[in-house]
Design an enzyme around this catalytic site. Structure first.
Site, PDB file in Angstrom:
ATOM      1  N   GLU A  60       5.309  -6.122   6.308  1.00 33.95           N
ATOM      2  CA  GLU A  60       5.711  -7.495   5.995  1.00 33.95           C
ATOM      3  C   GLU A  60       5.651  -7.697   4.486  1.00 33.95           C
ATOM      4  O   GLU A  60       4.571  -7.817   3.906  1.00 33.95           O
ATOM      5  CB  GLU A  60       4.797  -8.501   6.694  1.00 33.95           C
ATOM      6  CG  GLU A  60       5.122  -9.954   6.364  1.00 33.95           C
ATOM      7  CD  GLU A  60       4.067 -10.929   6.851  1.00 33.95           C
ATOM      8  OE1 GLU A  60       3.984 -12.041   6.271  1.00 33.95           O
ATOM      9  OE2 GLU A  60       3.319 -10.609   7.790  1.00 33.95           O
TER      10      GLU A  60
ATOM     11  N   ARG B 298       6.080 -14.202  -1.760  1.00 33.31           N
ATOM     12  CA  ARG B 298       5.115 -14.876  -2.633  1.00 33.31           C
ATOM     13  C   ARG B 298       5.340 -14.549  -4.104  1.00 33.31           C
ATOM     14  O   ARG B 298       4.795 -15.218  -4.979  1.00 33.31           O
ATOM     15  CB  ARG B 298       3.684 -14.484  -2.224  1.00 33.31           C
ATOM     16  CG  ARG B 298       3.314 -14.910  -0.815  1.00 33.31           C
ATOM     17  CD  ARG B 298       1.924 -14.431  -0.450  1.00 33.31           C
ATOM     18  NE  ARG B 298       1.627 -14.681   0.958  1.00 33.31           N
ATOM     19  CZ  ARG B 298       0.503 -14.292   1.563  1.00 33.31           C
ATOM     20  NH1 ARG B 298      -0.423 -13.647   0.869  1.00 33.31           N
ATOM     21  NH2 ARG B 298       0.314 -14.558   2.836  1.00 33.31           N
TER      22      ARG B 298
ATOM     23  N   LYS C  90       2.546 -16.085  15.363  1.00 31.97           N
ATOM     24  CA  LYS C  90       1.485 -15.672  14.456  1.00 31.97           C
ATOM     25  C   LYS C  90       0.419 -16.762  14.442  1.00 31.97           C
ATOM     26  O   LYS C  90       0.708 -17.904  14.085  1.00 31.97           O
ATOM     27  CB  LYS C  90       2.036 -15.466  13.037  1.00 31.97           C
ATOM     28  CG  LYS C  90       0.949 -15.105  12.015  1.00 31.97           C
ATOM     29  CD  LYS C  90       1.518 -14.817  10.645  1.00 31.97           C
ATOM     30  CE  LYS C  90       1.784 -16.058   9.841  1.00 31.97           C
ATOM     31  NZ  LYS C  90       1.979 -15.772   8.401  1.00 31.97           N
TER      32      LYS C  90
END
Length: 218
Positions: free
Chosen positions: A49, A53, A137
């Site tokens: 993943e 960011r 998640k």
């Protein structure tokens, strides 16, 4: 436990089951992307993943998708609808978001990018479920109640499968993976910033090899 997501669920469940741990990756130096991914895959961790960011997120996804055979690269920290198509076009085969909004639901449907949305409360789980999601998640997992939370909602919401992420370590991961409604966990401990900065890829491979041994019993 088998659960099917109305939105690309079988594909997403297969991805979740391909690695017991999905590393949450923030790329600060684009030159690290490919050697990092190769080191993780060499250690047995194939599902990656790469988060948005940092400004290097999309370029890193593209580089990994093109240059690292065996990697199943996804995009993390999806918070805007327009990020779905950009990530898909860069080579991401799944997406992860910290939460879920109507705009993200629409973007997931229109882009065709399988989405693992973040939830924290039973009400959020139910709302995501009503929207067609069966793979979620739990985020942030430890503040949300951790193993206790997962076990508590396994009864009333037993058709949902989770990838808990947030505050999980190599030591605590087995407790999460033992939950019947957990397919894998997410974690950042596989990619320590100091190790990335030093370019110690052998250390990354060792961390991945330890994580890959945490196989989920299906």
């Amino acid at each position: 436990m088998t659960s099917t997501n109305l939105l690309y669920g079988n594909q997403l469940l297969d991805i979740m089951r391909a690695s017991p741990v999905i590393p949450v990756i923030a790329i600060d130096d684009i030159e690290h992307a490919v050697p990092l991914a190769k080191a993780l895959v060499a250690g047995g961790i194939r599902v990656l993943e790469v988060t948005l960011r940092t400004v290097h997120g999309l370029p890193a996804i593209r580089a990994i998708a093109e240059q690292v055979p065996g990697a199943i690269v996804g995009v993390g920290t999806l918070t805007q609808a327009d990020e779905f198509v950009a990530a898909r076009d860069a080579g991401a085969v799944f997406g992860v978001s910290p939460g879920l909004t109507p705009a993200l639901i629409a973007a997931a449907k229109s882009s065709g990018l399988p989405l693992l949305p973040g939830v924290m409360t039973p009400s959020e789980v139910m709302a995501a479920r009503e929207a067609g999601f069966r793979q979620l998640k739990l985020f942030p997992a430890v503040p949300a109640g951790g193993v206790g939370m997962l076990n508590a909602i396994a009864g009333p919401l037993g058709d949902v499968t989770f990838c808990p992420t947030g505050g999980i370590s190599l030591e605590s991961a087995p407790d999460f993976l033992a939950c019947k409604n957990v397919a894998c966990v997410g974690g950042s401990w596989l990619t320590p910033k100091d190790v990335l900065k030093s370019g110690d890829w052998a250390r990354i491979t060792a961390l991945a090899a330890a994580a890959s041994k945490l196989r989920k019993a299906l």
